[in-house]
Every structure is written in structure tokens, then in C-alpha cells.
Design an enzyme around this catalytic site. Sequence first.
Site, PDB file in Angstrom:
ATOM      1  CG  ASP A 232      36.939 -12.556  -8.472  1.00 43.18           C
ATOM      2  OD1 ASP A 232      37.511 -12.621  -7.351  1.00 43.18           O
ATOM      3  OD2 ASP A 232      37.563 -12.351  -9.533  1.00 43.18           O
TER       4      ASP A 232
ATOM      5  CG  ASP B 235      39.651  -8.345  21.502  1.00 46.69           C
ATOM      6  OD1 ASP B 235      40.230  -7.894  22.521  1.00 46.69           O
ATOM      7  OD2 ASP B 235      38.411  -8.443  21.422  1.00 46.69           O
TER       8      ASP B 235
ATOM      9  N   GLY C 263      37.244  -7.750  -6.762  1.00 45.21           N
ATOM     10  CA  GLY C 263      35.934  -7.989  -6.162  1.00 45.21           C
ATOM     11  C   GLY C 263      35.774  -9.403  -5.625  1.00 45.21           C
TER      12      GLY C 263
ATOM     13  CG  HIS D 102      43.250 -11.227   2.099  1.00 47.04           C
ATOM     14  ND1 HIS D 102      44.603 -11.229   1.897  1.00 47.04           N
ATOM     15  CD2 HIS D 102      43.061 -10.639   3.301  1.00 47.04           C
ATOM     16  CE1 HIS D 102      45.221 -10.691   2.937  1.00 47.04           C
ATOM     17  NE2 HIS D 102      44.302 -10.329   3.815  1.00 47.04           N
TER      18      HIS D 102
ATOM     19  CG  ASP E 136      33.945  -8.612  22.295  1.00 49.70           C
ATOM     20  OD1 ASP E 136      34.834  -8.056  21.611  1.00 49.70           O
ATOM     21  OD2 ASP E 136      34.215  -9.333  23.278  1.00 49.70           O
TER      22      ASP E 136
END
Length: 329
Positions: free
Chosen positions: A84, A248, A82, A76, A256
Site C-alpha cells: 500500500d 550471493d 500489505g 518491505h 539466477d
Amino acid sequence: MNCFSTNTLPMFVVLIFVTILQLMNFSSADSRQSFLSIDYYHKTCPQLEGIIQNKVSAMINKDYTMAPSLLRLHFHDCAVRGCDGSILLNHKGSERSAAASKTLRGLEAIQEIKAEVEKHCPKTVSCADILTAAARDATVGMGGPFWEVPFGRKDGRVSTAQEADRLVPMGRENITTLVQFYQARGLTLLDLVILSGAHTIGRSSCGSLQFRLYNFNGTRKPDPSIDVKYLNYLKRKCRWASELVDLDATTPRGFDAAYYTNLQKKMGLLYTDQALYTDPRTEPLVTAMATQPSLFFQQFSVSMVKLGNVQVLTGKREGEIRRNCNFVN
Ligand code: HEM
Ligand SMILES: *[C@@H]1O[C@H](CO)[C@@H](O)[C@H](O)[C@H]1NC(C)=O
Ligand SMILES: *[C@@H]1O[C@H](CO)[C@@H](O)[C@H](O)[C@H]1NC(C)=O
């Protein structure tokens, strides 16, 4: 017909394709990365990586769910202006207060690490660099790959919620939109598929996927790209938007390649996850990662370094070394 659209392409063709994309990585890499370097703090703060690593592993030992939160926080940060440290600024109307930031965690964790770093190397290390290294250590802490982090980012002075809500992808985008988002930051289709693999750990609030479950896109039916059993599980689990579900479904605690095999089983949690397998441009890459987990680890390291290089502030007159990550100096 799109030449990448068939499931039946022999695996070696896909692997050659992946290799070509990897080679393209090097030519299209953001030229700003050359201003960052692995030994940037070697003289001014030799203990830096040890401090961050100790703190992150202590945090993960206490609560492993902090690892995915730190990894997402770095994404985020880099997505807006960028990498920063703009996500860390804590004033009225800053990125933190955006709708896109609502479920972010780990902001205090970075604050805590910064306080420790300031004790040893005052006014030397940027918050953006600390967050980048913490994301790497969080990945390693969950069993993922290690990579050397280039340092030397300066902290930005601007952070607005409007920008975060305009720029950060929220999980309802199509692949075309995601590719454009990545391209604007010097990242490729391969980086999109690989970085999405970060969703092999962590959780989503149901609010980010409920639109898939009942009346998808106005069809009064669920998203057809969800496995039926998984759909029923999600319907039971997601009675409130604030409920959390593992990204997941099979190995939520381990970093993984199961993220990719889940997609092959129509068990991607977010619309944008499953879309990587539905879309003919990205499907061969998903298949390659599902088949070759070591390729995923290798390329995740490469793509994370690229993510960490996005639009970084490096010039003498660009940005600052924030003393407190929550406020500009
Ligand atoms: C392709 C664009 C991406 C989209 C659309 C996306 C979307 C999302 C959404 C909707 C959530 C759940 C938010 C919630 O409702 O609680 C999430 C969580 C997460 N994202 Fe992404 N994401 C993307 C890319 C990335 C990247 C590049 C990374 C890191 C490299 C990342 C790492 C994570 C992690 C680790 C979580 C779990 C956070 C936690 O458990 O606290 N995502 N993402
Ligand atoms: C993708 O989403 C964008 C923005 O919502 C939209 O303008 C575009 O038509 C969509 N493209 C496809 C191929 O669905
Ligand atoms: C949603 O419906 C529109 C119009 O029927 C269609 O063009 C679009 O592709 C659909 N989007 C998804 C994600 O299925």
C-alpha cells in the site's frame, strides 16, 4: 520421520511435490487479487509501464545496486499493511524510521518515477503500483524473469515504525516463524523458498549476520551451518557492522539460481537463507530449485504476483491515489 527429510529422495518425487505445491498456489491465492488487473491503467495511463521501465533501466545503468534495493523495498512495503506504499510515507515515526528500514534504499528513486508519472497522468497512478512495477523491472534488469503486473492498488494512509519493527523479518528467525509470517499473508512454504531467492542479488550489512560469526546462539563458536572458507572470508570482510557483503557469494550481479546452489555449499549469507537448507521442510524445495533453474524463474514470477497481492487496498472507499509518495493527500 518426516517424509521430506531425506537428501536421497529421487528428483522426480521432489518435482511432483513442487508441482502439487504450485497447484495449491492457485486454490489458496488471495481472493483480493481478482480486484487487480493487468489492464487497469490501459485507458487512463497507457504510457505507465514504459515510463517506469525507462526510469528503472536508466537507474540500473547508472548504478546496478539500485535494482536489488527496489526489489527489497517492495517486499518491505508488502510486509506491513500489505502493498500500500506505506513504506514510502515520510513523517515522524513512519515505517521508514524503523530499525528494520535502516538499510533500505530506493525511496527517492520511487519519488522520482512518481514525479514523471504525474506529468503524464496526474492523480491517476498509486505509489504502491509504481513500486510494484519497479520491482518487476528491477528483476528483469538483472537478468531475472518477466511477469505481467496486476494493477489497481490504492495507497494507504497509515505507516508506523513500531509495526515495521514488529513485522518485518530481520534474518534471525527460524523457519517456523517465517512460515507463519508468510501464511498470515496468504503465502506458502514454496513462496517462502522462492521469494528468498531474491537474495540472488543485492547486499547485506554485516550487522545482519555478525551474530553468526563468533558466538552463535551463546555457543562461543560460529554458526556450524557456514562453510569454513566462507566463514573466514566473512570474518575478514565484516569488521564493521556497516560493511556490505554480497548476498550471493558466487554471482552477485546476476539474477539466477546460484542462491540455491550456494545454500547446498553452506554459503548462504543470512541465517534465514541457510536455514532453508537445514530445515527438512524446505530443503527439498531448495534442492529442486538448485537443479532446475527454469523452475525457479517460472515460480518466482508466480510468487512475486502473489506477494504483490498481499492485503491490497482496492475498494472505492479504501486508501487513495497519493499525489506525493512521501505524504498522504
Ligand atoms: C524470508 C524473509 C526475509 C528475510 C529474513 C530477509 C532479510 C534480509 C536482510 C537481513 C537483508 C540485508 C539487510 C541489511 O542488513 O542491509 C536483506 C536484503 C535484501 N532482501 Fe531480504 N529478506 C527476506 C525476504 C525477502 C524478499 C521476499 C525479497 C524480495 C522479493 C527480499 C529481497 C532482498 C534484497 C534484494 C536484498 C538486498 C537489498 C540491497 O542490496 O539493497 N528479501 N533481506
Ligand atoms: C522459533 O522462534 C520462535 C520465536 O523466537 C520461538 O518461540 C520458537 O520456539 C522457535 N521454534 C523453534 C522450532 O526453534
Ligand atoms: C539456540 O539454542 C537453543 C538452546 O540451546 C536451542 O534450543 C535452539 O535451537 C538454538 N537455535 C539455533 C538457531 O541454533
